[in-house]
Scaffold this motif. Structure first.
Motif, PDB file in Angstrom:
ATOM      1  N   UNK A 296       0.837  -1.205   0.000  1.00 37.05           N
ATOM      2  CA  UNK A 296       0.000   0.000   0.000  1.00 37.05           C
ATOM      3  C   UNK A 296       0.869   1.251   0.000  1.00 37.05           C
ATOM      4  N   UNK A 297       1.878   1.273   0.873  1.00 35.17           N
ATOM      5  CA  UNK A 297       2.689   2.500   0.941  1.00 35.17           C
ATOM      6  C   UNK A 297       3.523   2.649  -0.328  1.00 35.17           C
ATOM      7  N   UNK A 298       3.921   1.515  -0.954  1.00 39.52           N
ATOM      8  CA  UNK A 298       4.677   1.613  -2.212  1.00 39.52           C
ATOM      9  C   UNK A 298       3.800   2.217  -3.315  1.00 39.52           C
ATOM     10  N   UNK A 299       2.486   1.995  -3.208  1.00 38.65           N
ATOM     11  CA  UNK A 299       1.554   2.552  -4.206  1.00 38.65           C
ATOM     12  C   UNK A 299       1.059   3.945  -3.816  1.00 38.65           C
ATOM     13  N   UNK A 300       1.654   4.516  -2.785  1.00 34.90           N
ATOM     14  CA  UNK A 300       1.341   5.895  -2.399  1.00 34.90           C
ATOM     15  C   UNK A 300       0.133   6.045  -1.491  1.00 34.90           C
ATOM     16  N   UNK A 301      -0.353   4.956  -0.923  1.00 33.54           N
ATOM     17  CA  UNK A 301      -1.497   5.057   0.000  1.00 33.54           C
ATOM     18  C   UNK A 301      -0.998   5.327   1.423  1.00 33.54           C
TER      19      UNK A 301
ATOM     20  N   UNK B 171       7.053  -1.608   7.949  1.00 34.96           N
ATOM     21  CA  UNK B 171       6.967  -1.894   6.515  1.00 34.96           C
ATOM     22  C   UNK B 171       6.393  -0.720   5.725  1.00 34.96           C
ATOM     23  N   UNK B 172       5.925   0.311   6.453  1.00 33.13           N
ATOM     24  CA  UNK B 172       5.316   1.466   5.786  1.00 33.13           C
ATOM     25  C   UNK B 172       6.392   2.515   5.527  1.00 33.13           C
ATOM     26  N   UNK B 173       6.492   2.939   4.288  1.00 30.67           N
ATOM     27  CA  UNK B 173       7.514   3.953   3.943  1.00 30.67           C
ATOM     28  C   UNK B 173       6.998   5.380   4.122  1.00 30.67           C
ATOM     29  N   UNK B 174       5.698   5.592   3.896  1.00 31.65           N
ATOM     30  CA  UNK B 174       5.152   6.957   3.977  1.00 31.65           C
ATOM     31  C   UNK B 174       4.348   7.178   5.248  1.00 31.65           C
ATOM     32  N   UNK B 175       3.177   7.812   5.087  1.00 29.43           N
ATOM     33  CA  UNK B 175       2.319   8.159   6.234  1.00 29.43           C
ATOM     34  C   UNK B 175       1.625   6.914   6.793  1.00 29.43           C
TER      35      UNK B 175
END
Ligand code: F3S
Length: 279
Positions: free
Chosen positions: A108-113, A132-136
């Motif tokens: 999900x975070x790789x897809x920008x979610x 495992x989450x790269x973003x928010x």
């Protein structure tokens, strides 16, 4: 007194699998380290410690080259890499259901979610998934959490769950999100073992005069079984060990239901049944 056992109950597939891997490693290596308790059951931890398990709080406490066990809750990928560099050998007991939640969070975070995890932010499983989450990322315990409104600035959001979450709580958060964010991608990562055990105890609660739950006081899934039985209107006795059986509670009950948390070892359940048979 009639005793009906919930079906299924006791050790879940993931914890059983992890403990079996740990026991094999203990047999081969004699001493194995674990960051945190490998299972939320003090009696089982004591048994494993007698066989060579060493429970530590941090990777810093593990001597270089010593084998490290990763419990069913899993760990963040950065910690796993660090452990592999330091220990060389890692016995990975991460439950496949937890692995799935980790992969969902990563994808999900790789897809920008932005990722919402419905669960307890302090729980090691959730902390591992967060890794495992790269973003928010946001962890919420339920739909009443005021921080959910912070998501209104996003056009899309992904939501998944701590594996032991109650279905109603998870779906209420997903529903709340639909009212806040235009696109909501929902992944139900609640594991079937939890749901089956919860359903079994709920059904049993209406058939008996009381529910006896055995499981660690530090076990989240045992606490949920107790809650569910209470919500179903049952009188509940929660014990960690058969020695805690309260005869006063048992007295006068024609039938009781027996349920065990997903981290309660078989030998403790057997001991409890033997104790009840003697009574
Ligand atoms: Fe795995 Fe579900 Fe057990 S996530 S550890 S099988 S409660």
């Amino acid at each position: 007194m009639k005793v009906l056992t919930a079906n299924p109950t006791g050790l879940c597939f993931g914890v059983r699998r992890a403990i079996e891997a740990l026991e094999r490693a203990l047999e081969e290596r004699g001493r194995v380290y674990s960051i945190g308790s490998p299972i939320h059951n003090p009696q089982e931890v004591e048994r494993l410690e007698a066989r060579g398990l060493v429970v530590v709080d941090d990777l810093d406490e593990v001597p270089p080259g010593a084998p490290l066990f990763v419990r069913a809750h899993g760990i963040a990928p950065t910690l796993l890499d660090e452990a592999l560099r330091k220990c060389g050998e890692v016995i990975d007991g991460t439950c496949p259901f937890v692995r799935k939640a980790q992969e969902r969070a990563r994808d999900l975070s790789a897809e920008g979610y932005p990722v919402v995890i419905v669960g307890d932010g302090e729980h090691p499983e959730v902390r591992g998934i967060l890794g495992f989450v790269k973003g928010f990322a946001l962890v919420v315990p339920g739909d009443h959490d005021p921080s959910l409104s912070r998501l209104s600035r996003f056009a899309k959001v992904g939501v998944l769950s701590q594996t032991t979450q109650k279905m109603e709580v998870f779906s209420s958060v997903a529903k709340a999100l639909v009212g806040i964010v235009p696109e909501v991608r929902v992944y139900n990562t609640i594991c079937s073992a939890t749901l089956e055990r919860q359903r079994a105890v709920c059904e049993l609660a209406s058939m008996v005069d009381g529910i006896l739950v055995i499981g660690g006081r530090n076990s989240a899934n045992t606490r949920k079984l107790v809650q569910i039985a209470q919500e179903a209107g049952a009188s509940v006795l929660w014990i960690e060990h058969p020695d805690e059986l309260d005869l006063g509670w048992l007295r006068g009950r024609g039938s009781i239901g027996l349920a065990a948390g997903g981290s309660t070892p078989d030998w403790l359940i057997r001991e409890l049944i033997e104790r009840l048979e003697k009574l």
